[in-house]
Motif scaffolding. Structure first.
Motif, mmCIF file in Angstrom:
data_model
loop_
_atom_site.group_PDB
_atom_site.id
_atom_site.type_symbol
_atom_site.label_atom_id
_atom_site.label_comp_id
_atom_site.label_asym_id
_atom_site.label_seq_id
_atom_site.Cartn_x
_atom_site.Cartn_y
_atom_site.Cartn_z
ATOM 1 N N ASP A 43 -2.684 7.501 1.636
ATOM 2 C CA ASP A 43 -0.885 8.148 0.975
ATOM 3 C C ASP A 43 -0.067 7.146 -0.016
ATOM 4 O O ASP A 43 0.591 7.798 -0.254
ATOM 5 C CB ASP A 43 -1.238 7.925 1.950
ATOM 6 N N TRP A 44 -0.077 5.722 0.718
ATOM 7 C CA TRP A 44 0.585 4.844 0.377
ATOM 8 C C TRP A 44 0.345 3.504 -0.199
ATOM 9 O O TRP A 44 1.332 2.567 -0.700
ATOM 10 C CB TRP A 44 1.674 4.942 1.489
ATOM 11 N N GLY A 45 -0.791 3.803 -0.780
ATOM 12 C CA GLY A 45 -1.366 2.599 -1.846
ATOM 13 C C GLY A 45 -1.902 1.295 -0.817
ATOM 14 O O GLY A 45 -1.973 0.034 -1.622
ATOM 15 N N TRP A 46 -2.328 1.191 0.269
ATOM 16 C CA TRP A 46 -2.276 -0.186 1.608
ATOM 17 C C TRP A 46 -3.520 -0.669 0.692
ATOM 18 O O TRP A 46 -5.042 -0.556 0.634
ATOM 19 C CB TRP A 46 -2.336 0.103 2.469
ATOM 20 N N LYS A 47 -3.476 -1.856 0.614
ATOM 21 C CA LYS A 47 -4.593 -3.733 0.128
ATOM 22 C C LYS A 47 -3.981 -4.286 0.506
ATOM 23 O O LYS A 47 -3.009 -5.185 0.772
ATOM 24 C CB LYS A 47 -4.425 -3.101 -1.062
ATOM 25 N N PRO A 48 -4.983 -4.948 1.968
ATOM 26 C CA PRO A 48 -5.013 -5.810 2.318
ATOM 27 C C PRO A 48 -4.889 -8.173 1.462
ATOM 28 O O PRO A 48 -5.397 -7.715 0.258
ATOM 29 C CB PRO A 48 -5.299 -6.574 3.632
ATOM 30 N N ALA A 97 7.649 4.098 0.413
ATOM 31 C CA ALA A 97 7.194 5.057 -0.182
ATOM 32 C C ALA A 97 8.147 6.541 -0.043
ATOM 33 O O ALA A 97 8.840 6.659 0.908
ATOM 34 C CB ALA A 97 5.846 5.193 1.011
ATOM 35 N N ASP A 98 6.860 7.762 -0.793
ATOM 36 C CA ASP A 98 8.484 8.806 -1.393
ATOM 37 C C ASP A 98 8.028 9.712 0.572
ATOM 38 O O ASP A 98 6.729 9.324 0.644
ATOM 39 C CB ASP A 98 8.138 9.198 -2.143
ATOM 40 N N SER A 99 8.339 10.017 0.562
ATOM 41 C CA SER A 99 8.438 10.327 2.009
ATOM 42 C C SER A 99 7.211 11.758 2.108
ATOM 43 O O SER A 99 6.949 11.590 3.053
ATOM 44 C CB SER A 99 9.992 11.435 2.671
ATOM 45 N N ALA A 100 6.978 12.369 1.002
ATOM 46 C CA ALA A 100 6.338 13.185 0.624
ATOM 47 C C ALA A 100 4.859 12.696 0.755
ATOM 48 O O ALA A 100 3.899 13.404 0.814
ATOM 49 C CB ALA A 100 6.128 13.937 -0.184
ATOM 50 N N ARG A 101 4.525 11.144 0.448
ATOM 51 C CA ARG A 101 3.873 10.447 0.077
ATOM 52 C C ARG A 101 2.880 10.412 1.789
ATOM 53 O O ARG A 101 1.343 9.973 2.568
ATOM 54 C CB ARG A 101 3.963 9.708 -0.602
ATOM 55 N N LYS A 124 15.918 6.603 7.976
ATOM 56 C CA LYS A 124 14.957 6.390 7.909
ATOM 57 C C LYS A 124 14.321 5.318 9.274
ATOM 58 O O LYS A 124 15.723 4.722 10.037
ATOM 59 C CB LYS A 124 14.096 5.632 7.302
ATOM 60 N N VAL A 125 13.711 5.892 10.353
ATOM 61 C CA VAL A 125 13.608 4.603 11.962
ATOM 62 C C VAL A 125 12.243 4.583 11.080
ATOM 63 O O VAL A 125 11.321 4.883 11.279
ATOM 64 C CB VAL A 125 13.464 5.862 12.723
ATOM 65 N N TYR A 126 11.878 3.060 11.621
ATOM 66 C CA TYR A 126 10.181 2.617 11.566
ATOM 67 C C TYR A 126 10.579 1.692 13.062
ATOM 68 O O TYR A 126 10.832 1.095 14.131
ATOM 69 C CB TYR A 126 10.333 1.107 10.746
#
Ligand code: NAD
Length: 317
Positions: free
Chosen positions: A292-297, A230-234, A113-115
């Motif tokens: 996609d991956w459930g983000w919530k601040p 997160a799972d890559s598929a998401r 992975k790369v970020y």
């Protein structure tokens, strides 16, 4: 099973210090190698491996990745918006070449992975200002924004063409008390807390009603880690996800400080950064990150102000 071994590039910057410490907690101190051009940050000292690295030197980077059996890279080294406008060709060169070096080594070495972070600076004066959508007019006018937009395209290209699992967030302005900001247009929102406690007054380089999207660092660190876990598929966006925390103007953040420090005063003397800010959105629609991956601040202006003042008071005593 391959063990995760992480390299953080630009680890001594505003985000790098906190992200490195958070990753060390999750993956184990010795599995997160911090690197930067600068001397090791005091908060990193003794907490895990540190190497001096110029990300522009691709060979050195490549050797480092192989020698340390690196499986994931977080690339945080960059020239930020305000500094970039002072030396556009340097900003373009560093922001692009650093990313290309990392993406290409990720492809060659088959990294997991790369970020790499993008920014709200990809949006320009013709993008919608309120709740700016993920997909919209993207015509940045700062060299920083242009380099981030081009970087997003390269990320998507390396993912689609070579299968590199690269993930990215368009950070808003980030506010933190641990490490100093590095030359961005939203730096005022950090400086104001320091000056409020030290001087009781602050001269702001943006006008009082300049709304910008912002985020408190703990939210930014959590968003980064949640995206990377997160799972890559998401992950449906391989360029960069819109990400939102809160939006406020200098007048509003000053008001929040005055509620807690009634003698605090603010004055306004907008400089060249005003024009940069005026080209950016006031608020961001990050519904795709949520879906996609459930983000919530978690943090709004009030909660952040309480936390900033509390921690800065401890730090300054
Ligand atoms: P920063 O300027 O605080 O830190 C960047 C670090 O990179 C510095 O420690 C610097 O010494 C290092 N660096 C610079 N050139 C290097 C090189 N050639 N080799 C190795 N290291 C080098 O920046 P930051 O605020 O931590 O930002 C990190 C990333 O997040 C950047 O890509 C930035 O564009 C992005 N971002 C930041 C914000 C924000 O508000 N801080 C907002 C949006 C996006």
């Amino acid at each position: 099973m391959k063990k995760d071994k992480i390299l953080v590039i630009g680890a001594c910057g505003q985000i790098g210090v906190e992200l490195t410490l958070a990753l060390r907690k999750m993956y184990g101190d010795n599995n997160v190698v911090a690197s930067d051009l600068r001397e090791e940050h005091e908060l990193l000292r003794g907490s895990g491996p540190y190497v001096s690295l110029d990300v522009m030197n691709k060979e050195m980077l490549h050797v480092l990745v192989i020698r340390h059996n690196i499986t994931q890279v977080y690339l945080l080294a960059a020239i930020l918006s305000a500094t970039g406008e002072k030396n556009p060709l340097l900003a373009w060169h560093i922001n692009m070449q650093s990313l290309l070096n990392v993406l290409d080594i990720a492809k060659e070495e088959g990294l997991d992975k790369v970020y790499w972070p993008s920014s709200i600076a990809v949006f320009g004066p013709d993008s919608p200002k309120e709740a700016t959508p993920q997909h919209t007019v993207i015509e940045p006018t700062t060299i920083y924004g242009i380099s981030k937009f081009a970087g997003e395209r390269w990320c998507e290209y390396y993912n689609h063409r070579y299968g590199v699992d690269v993930r990215s967030l368009r950070y808003p302005g980030l506010i933190s008390y641990k490490s100093a900001p590095g030359g961005g247009t939203t730096d005022y929102a950090v400086e104001i807390y320091h000056e409020a406690l030290e001087e009781g007054t602050y001269k702001c380089f943006l006008s009082e009603s300049t709304y910008l999207p912002m985020m408190y660092m703990p939210d930014a660190i959590r968003a980064t880690i949640e995206l990377m876990e997160a799972d890559s598929a998401r992950i449906s966006v391989r360029s960069s996800y819109n990400l939102s925390g809160m939006s406020f103007s200098p007048k509003e953040i000053a008001g929040a400080i005055q509620q807690r420090l009634p003698d605090f005063t603010i004055s306004y003397e907008p400089d060249y950064r005003q024009q940069i800010a005026e080209g950016w959105p006031k608020s961001i629609d990050d519904s795709l990150a949520a879906k996609d991956w459930g983000w919530k601040p978690e943090f709004d202006l009030e909660k952040m102000t309480d936390d900033m003042l509390k921690n800065l008071k401890v730090q300054k005593n």
